[in-house]
Write a protein that holds these residues in place. Structure first.
Motif, PDB file in Angstrom:
ATOM      1  N   LEU A   1      -4.040   6.629   3.010  1.00 25.46           N
ATOM      2  CA  LEU A   1      -2.952   5.603   3.042  1.00 25.46           C
ATOM      3  C   LEU A   1      -3.143   4.753   4.368  1.00 25.46           C
ATOM      4  N   PHE A   2      -3.967   4.994   5.129  1.00 26.61           N
ATOM      5  CA  PHE A   2      -4.423   4.325   6.343  1.00 26.61           C
ATOM      6  C   PHE A   2      -5.729   3.487   6.207  1.00 26.61           C
TER       7      PHE A   2
ATOM      8  N   ASN B   1       2.572  13.324  -2.936  1.00 24.16           N
ATOM      9  CA  ASN B   1       1.818  12.266  -3.243  1.00 24.16           C
ATOM     10  C   ASN B   1       1.471  11.275  -2.141  1.00 24.16           C
ATOM     11  N   ASN B   2       1.889  11.408  -0.973  1.00 18.40           N
ATOM     12  CA  ASN B   2       1.769  10.523   0.216  1.00 18.40           C
ATOM     13  C   ASN B   2       0.938  11.357   1.499  1.00 18.40           C
ATOM     14  N   LEU B   3       0.409  12.354   1.236  1.00 18.06           N
ATOM     15  CA  LEU B   3      -0.296  12.983   2.464  1.00 18.06           C
ATOM     16  C   LEU B   3      -1.425  12.736   2.458  1.00 18.06           C
ATOM     17  N   SER B   4      -2.112  11.646   1.281  1.00 21.80           N
ATOM     18  CA  SER B   4      -3.438  11.409   1.510  1.00 21.80           C
ATOM     19  C   SER B   4      -3.965  10.681   2.708  1.00 21.80           C
ATOM     20  N   PRO B   5      -4.680  11.075   3.347  1.00 20.24           N
ATOM     21  CA  PRO B   5      -5.186  10.242   4.682  1.00 20.24           C
ATOM     22  C   PRO B   5      -5.775   8.839   4.377  1.00 20.24           C
TER      23      PRO B   5
ATOM     24  N   PRO C   1       2.493   4.387  -1.675  1.00 23.75           N
ATOM     25  CA  PRO C   1       2.296   5.029  -2.951  1.00 23.75           C
ATOM     26  C   PRO C   1       3.402   5.238  -3.940  1.00 23.75           C
TER      27      PRO C   1
ATOM     28  N   GLY D   1       0.798  -1.235  -0.100  1.00 24.59           N
ATOM     29  CA  GLY D   1       0.017  -0.108   0.003  1.00 24.59           C
ATOM     30  C   GLY D   1       0.805   1.219   0.068  1.00 24.59           C
TER      31      GLY D   1
ATOM     32  N   LYS E   1       4.459   9.591   7.162  1.00 19.78           N
ATOM     33  CA  LYS E   1       3.341   8.693   7.042  1.00 19.78           C
ATOM     34  C   LYS E   1       3.786   7.384   6.318  1.00 19.78           C
TER      35      LYS E   1
ATOM     36  N   GLN F   1       2.308  -0.136  10.768  1.00 23.22           N
ATOM     37  CA  GLN F   1       0.914  -0.616  10.462  1.00 23.22           C
ATOM     38  C   GLN F   1       1.075  -1.985   9.883  1.00 23.22           C
TER      39      GLN F   1
ATOM     40  N   LYS G   1       2.901   3.857   7.912  1.00 22.95           N
ATOM     41  CA  LYS G   1       2.338   2.946   7.215  1.00 22.95           C
ATOM     42  C   LYS G   1       2.981   1.310   7.463  1.00 22.95           C
TER      43      LYS G   1
END
Lengths: 202, 262
Positions: free
Chosen positions: B261-262, B255-259, A136, A134, A188, A195, A192
């Protein structure tokens, strides 16, 4: 419950903080019983290889770690990743945990700035590693180290480029993972990865 | 490839972010934890908290700031200002800092660098330097926030710092600091050519091009800025987009600040 092994090394609260943020139960411990009863184990650490091994020995945890790492998800972070190998050569030759074949030695390139400090991009070597599910793409993670793993390509899930290739994530194909970078300090992307690790718990 | 780092710096007094205005006035501009969170969302690669409190109570407030930030922000945190002893290092690291920055105290007691590196590892020892030009190719090191000339040659000092085991140098130019005319390229080059540890450029950044100049014209690993970000003249994201367009490798987080992602 994830046991974060506390052997007095550096800023281990940050791993706990990251797991707390994700709502994943964890405990800082050096109690053998707690480690045996946990569902997964994280071995963090900053500092020197021989010092860390001697602390683990003093706490009587070396055999516990070897035993448990064959049965449940296990993640070594930074120095904790380096300790997974057979031998380290920081200051002196020192036996590691021997969970992944290979050794740990200096990043031996005189023209490079050392430590390798900062954000570097993961380059994937093995597809389908569950810890990278997952993500990006163009995934940067935070490194700070002066030694690196020298091991078989088949155990290297991802590299990064710093002079020569630097093993960023290693895996024994079963339960044992090692991250040279700090997932707990990698924004993040790192969260991830942590997680994903917690989702290995059956 | 290793990315060049953009590091916002926050001056903290008694637990609040402050900004000096023309040397005499200092105004409070907000809550450090909120600033840290915002900078993190903008794509900051690291954060520096600089404690300008003199009092003991202020130190406690600073440690609370670090503790609270470390629970919300998952990028490296550096804390500097008023670090005098190994115990100061220990309590700052235990509060959640990843690196500790020493300045005047290291000049007066260089052994502090060696001791801290031996105990906590080089990776968490940053030596901050305030230096000022004396003549062509020569600078001296100042202490007490750039107020007192220690008559110590900059190049000799950085060689010594590296030998003692520091993990990184944060190099502030007194000549360019606050002037906002760009980083001190000449001084940065002199230091980057001397040591093999990472050097952070500090002092003088006034516009987006200044970041690019530092990365294109010196071998520095990171660039630090304060007021530009505080006063929202620029966001970290804008700086990074500009750098990407000019061929400087940076960590792009767009490109990866999207919530999701979790």
């Amino acid at each position: 419950m994830i046991a974060i092994i506390d052997y007095g090394a550096g800023n281990i609260f940050s791993v706990k903080n990251a797991l707390d943020m994700l709502g994943i139960e964890s405990v800082l411990t050096k109690e053998r019983k707690v480690i045996e009863n946990s569902d997964a184990i994280i071995l963090p650490g900053v500092g020197a290889f021989p010092w860390a091994m001697s602390e683990l020995k003093k706490s009587g945890l070396v055999d516990t770690i070897k035993h448990e790492a064959a049965k449940k998800p296990f993640l070594g972070i930074c120095l904790g990743m380096q300790l997974l190998f057979d031998k380290g050569y920081e200051f002196e030759e020192c036996d590691g945990l021997g969970l992944i074949p290979g050794k740990v030695d200096k990043i031996n390139e005189p023209e490079l700035i050392i430590p390798h400090m900062g954000w570097n991009m993961l380059e994937y070597n093995i597809k389908n590693c569950p810890l990278f599910e997952g993500l990006p793409g163009n995934d940067y993670v935070y490194f700070v180290h002066s030694f690196k793993a020298y091991c078989d390509d088949k155990n290297i899930v991802a590299y990064c480029e710093y002079g020569d290739k630097v093993p960023a994530m290693v895996w024994n194909g079963k339960y044992v993972y090692g991250a040279q970078f700090h997932p707990e300090k990698s924004g993040k992307i790192g969260l991830k990865i942590l997680q994903n690790f917690s989702r290995l718990i059956k | 490839m290793l990315a060049k780092r953009i590091i916002p710096c926050l001056d903290v007094r008694d637990g609040h972010v402050v900004k000096g205005v023309n040397f005499d006035g200092i105004k409070e501009v907000g809550d450090p934890v909120e600033f840290a969170y915002e900078y993190n969302m903008q794509g900051a690669d690291e954060l520096v908290f600089y404690d300008i409190t003199a009092s003991h109570e202020g130190r406690g407030a600073m440690l609370d700031v670090v503790r609270n930030t470390a629970k919300k922000v998952f990028i490296p945190l550096t804390v500097g200002g008023g670090i005098k002893t190994i115990d100061d290092f220990r309590e700052t690291l235990r509060a959640g800092a990843d690196k500790v920055s020493v300045n005047s105290q290291a000049v007066q007691n260089p052994e502090l660098i060696r001791e801290a590196a031996d105990i906590f590892g080089s990776q968490c020892v940053v030596v901050g330097i305030d230096a000022k030009k004396v003549s062509n190719g020569k600078w001296t090191v100042y202490i007490n926030g750039g107020r007192i000339d220690y008559n110590l040659d900059l190049i000799e000092w950085v060689k010594k710092i590296e030998k003692l085991g520091a993990g990184e140098i944060c190099l502030n130019s007194i000549d360019t600091d606050g002037v906002r005319g760009g980083y001190d390229i000449e001084m940065l080059n002199a230091v980057c050519d001397t040591v093999k540890i990472p050097v952070i450029a500090s002092g003088g950044c006034g516009k987006i091009e200044d970041f690019c100049d530092a990365f294109k014209n010196t071998n520095c690993s990171a660039a630090l800025a304060a007021s530009l970000f505080h006063f929202k003249e620029l966001t970290v994201n804008e700086v990074k987009s500009y750098l990407i367009n000019h061929g400087v490798p940076v960590r792009d987080v767009s490109n990866n600040l999207s919530p999701r992602l979790f």
